[in-house]
Design an enzyme around this catalytic site. Structure first.
Site, PDB file in Angstrom:
ATOM      1  N   CYS A   1       8.234  58.719 -27.369  1.00  0.00           N
ATOM      2  CA  CYS A   1       9.629  58.579 -28.097  1.00  0.00           C
ATOM      3  C   CYS A   1       9.517  58.546 -29.579  1.00  0.00           C
ATOM      4  O   CYS A   1       8.459  57.964 -30.134  1.00  0.00           O
ATOM      5  CB  CYS A   1      10.250  57.141 -27.648  1.00  0.00           C
ATOM      6  SG  CYS A   1      11.771  56.740 -28.211  1.00  0.00           S
TER       7      CYS A   1
ATOM      8  N   CYS B   1      11.241  50.669 -30.772  1.00  0.00           N
ATOM      9  CA  CYS B   1      12.080  49.455 -30.610  1.00  0.00           C
ATOM     10  C   CYS B   1      10.720  48.506 -30.306  1.00  0.00           C
ATOM     11  O   CYS B   1       9.873  48.943 -29.249  1.00  0.00           O
ATOM     12  CB  CYS B   1      12.891  49.518 -29.028  1.00  0.00           C
ATOM     13  SG  CYS B   1      14.295  50.862 -29.542  1.00  0.00           S
TER      14      CYS B   1
ATOM     15  N   CYS C   1      11.250  48.311 -16.276  1.00  0.00           N
ATOM     16  CA  CYS C   1      12.048  48.757 -17.583  1.00  0.00           C
ATOM     17  C   CYS C   1      10.922  48.766 -18.739  1.00  0.00           C
ATOM     18  O   CYS C   1      10.509  47.435 -19.008  1.00  0.00           O
ATOM     19  CB  CYS C   1      13.188  48.056 -18.104  1.00  0.00           C
ATOM     20  SG  CYS C   1      14.504  48.367 -16.979  1.00  0.00           S
TER      21      CYS C   1
ATOM     22  N   GLU D   1       6.606  60.209 -16.249  1.00  0.00           N
ATOM     23  CA  GLU D   1       6.612  59.081 -15.202  1.00  0.00           C
ATOM     24  C   GLU D   1       8.163  58.966 -14.988  1.00  0.00           C
ATOM     25  O   GLU D   1       9.218  59.064 -15.600  1.00  0.00           O
ATOM     26  CB  GLU D   1       6.246  57.595 -15.902  1.00  0.00           C
ATOM     27  CG  GLU D   1       4.866  57.475 -15.690  1.00  0.00           C
ATOM     28  CD  GLU D   1       4.178  56.091 -16.210  1.00  0.00           C
ATOM     29  OE1 GLU D   1       3.464  55.633 -15.613  1.00  0.00           O
ATOM     30  OE2 GLU D   1       4.793  55.682 -17.173  1.00  0.00           O
TER      31      GLU D   1
ATOM     32  N   CYS E   1      14.799  56.836 -11.955  1.00  0.00           N
ATOM     33  CA  CYS E   1      14.744  56.388 -13.263  1.00  0.00           C
ATOM     34  C   CYS E   1      13.964  57.748 -14.004  1.00  0.00           C
ATOM     35  O   CYS E   1      12.921  57.796 -13.629  1.00  0.00           O
ATOM     36  CB  CYS E   1      14.308  55.208 -13.375  1.00  0.00           C
ATOM     37  SG  CYS E   1      14.166  54.844 -15.246  1.00  0.00           S
TER      38      CYS E   1
ATOM     39  N   CYS F   1       9.354  47.483 -26.637  1.00  0.00           N
ATOM     40  CA  CYS F   1       9.247  48.560 -25.675  1.00  0.00           C
ATOM     41  C   CYS F   1       8.119  49.285 -25.543  1.00  0.00           C
ATOM     42  O   CYS F   1       7.510  49.569 -26.588  1.00  0.00           O
ATOM     43  CB  CYS F   1      10.254  49.430 -25.893  1.00  0.00           C
ATOM     44  SG  CYS F   1      10.204  51.111 -24.749  1.00  0.00           S
TER      45      CYS F   1
END
Ligand code: SAH
Ligand code: SF4
Length: 397
Positions: free
Chosen positions: A140, A144, A369, A119, A133, A147
């Site tokens: 990942c 976190c 975000c 993305e 972005c 997220c």
């Protein structure tokens, strides 16, 4: 056959094994750097003394003009263009989804290869700039807790080609070729999509060389920001290699809280992180570090937290980006109240640090975000998240 081709095509056993290929097995050239283009051209028998010139031409056609058709390369003779076309493709990877938000934000889901869906998000700004972005990994390894990407396991690192192709795809979509036109919407790049760029520094570094090349996409290094959750040993080397701007996802200014919401803090606590920031190459008042701070209601948003943040930043040329938490399905966090965010921002401002509140962009298309996550992975979200949360709670006990 063009005369500059050698009589016998050299054998190249493992030509660019990681380069993307089209449906017919031809190497896709868009996204490759000059060295890789040189290898590709050498493999079809271009005479060594002509390679530099041909690479320069092809590079310029791809990255300044964005051409997708060999016949557009008018300074290359037709027979040679035909040879190129037989061996190499100028096609782009498929954009499997393209969404445009009410606020102009555009989100792309690009399929680089089977199972590798990436993305990227274009965010236009009122001030005639616009940032793309980009993602550096699919998924990942970090977890976190606030997220969404962190709930997706790592599939793999992206190659430099796949990072550059995100920029090319956006330029295609925004109709921004040639690069040299006077007004451009896409002016900045932020490595704030999926993944941790500092776990993929080689490819990120190589992608910057291509994105910043003045004969190509021509985006200045000061207009590129690499964001990290705090992979301390890579911060200074990344700065030295890329000359890019640095952003740190801070989100908490004491070790106890930061470790709770960002497990990487266990490995690289705040003292080490801040030292790496102080050592960041080129750090000055005109090259400040951006500290990102997501506003989580009742977690990190009190005046005490603001004071901790101010103390932590003392002496560092810094700016703070306050990010209202963007919710996603399955999260227990809630965004701080607006008045709380404003109070926090006022305190940080009064201490001499710019602390703009970032307006959430593209929430309606799930592009804000921390909301990025390949669709195919979304179904797995809640189960994995619960497992990871349980594991991190055990680790903290
Ligand atoms: N892995 C890198 C790059 C991703 S940047 C990093 O963490 O810095 C994505 C930014 O969005 C990071 O600052 C991240 O902390 C922040 N973020 C993650 N989830 C969020 C959410 N739900 N709402 C707002 N910001 C979030
Ligand atoms: Fe990974 Fe960054 Fe999300 Fe943390 S905030 S899980 S490091 S993408």
């Amino acid at each position: 056959m063009a005369t500059e081709l050698l009589n016998k095509t050299p054998e190249v056993p493992d030509l660019l094994p990681r380069a993307l290929r089209d449906g017919e097995g031809r190497i896709m050239l868009a996204g490759l750097g000059r060295d890789e283009l040189a290898q590709a051209l050498a493999s079809i028998g271009i005479e060594p003394k002509k390679i530099r010139m041909r690479v320069k031409q092809v590079f310029h056609w791809i990255y300044n003009y964005g051409v997708t058709d060999w016949d557009a390369m008018t300074n290359i003779a037709k027979p040679l263009r035909e040879t190129f076309a037989g061996a190499f493709s100028l096609a782009r990877p498929e954009i499997v989804e393209r969404l445009i938000s009410k606020d102009g934000t555009r989100k792309y889901l690009i399929r680089m290869a089977p199972g590798i869906e990436v993305e990227s998000v274009f965010i236009p700004d009122v001030s005639k700039t616009g940032a793309l972005c980009v993602s550096s990994q699919v998924g990942c390894t970090l977890t976190c807790t606030f997220c969404h990407t962190g709930t997706q396991r790592l599939v793999r690192n992206l190659t430099a080609q796949e990072i550059v192709l995100q920029v090319i795809a956006a330029r295609d979509d925004l109709d921004e070729w040639p690069t040299t036109q006077d007004v451009r919407k896409l002016t900045n790049i932020v490595f704030m999509g999926m993944g941790e760029p500092l776990y993929n520094t080689d490819e990120v570094g190589d992608s910057l060389d291509i994105i910043c090349d003045p004969e190509g996409l021509g985006i200045g290094r000061r207009r590129i920001t690499v964001s990290t959750s705090g992979v301390v040993p890579q911060i200074v080397p990344m700065g030295a290699r890329t000359n890019a701007m640095l952003a740190i996802s801070l989100h908490a200014a004491n070790d106890e809280l930061r470790t709770q919401i960002m497990p990487i803090n266990n490995k690289y606590p705040l003292a080490e992180l801040m030292q790496a920031c102080r050592d960041y190459p080129g750090l000055s008042n005109s090259k400040r570090i951006t500290f990102e701070y997501v506003m989580l209601k009742g977690i990190n948003d009190s005046p005490k937290h603001a004071r901790e943040l101010i103390n932590l930043l003392r002496g560092i040329p810094a700016k703070v980006n306050l990010i209202p938490f963007n919710p996603w399905p399955g999260t227990d966090y809630v965004c701080s109240d607006w008045s709380t965010i404003e109070r926090f921002s006022d305190m940080v401002n009064a201490a001499g640090y710019a602390s703009p509140i970032r307006t959430p962009r593209g929430r309606d298309i799930f592009a804000a975000c921390g909301q990025l996550k390949s669709d195919s992975e979304k179904k797995r979200a809640s189960t994995i998240r619960k497992e990871k949360l349980a594991a991190s709670q055990i680790a903290l006990q």
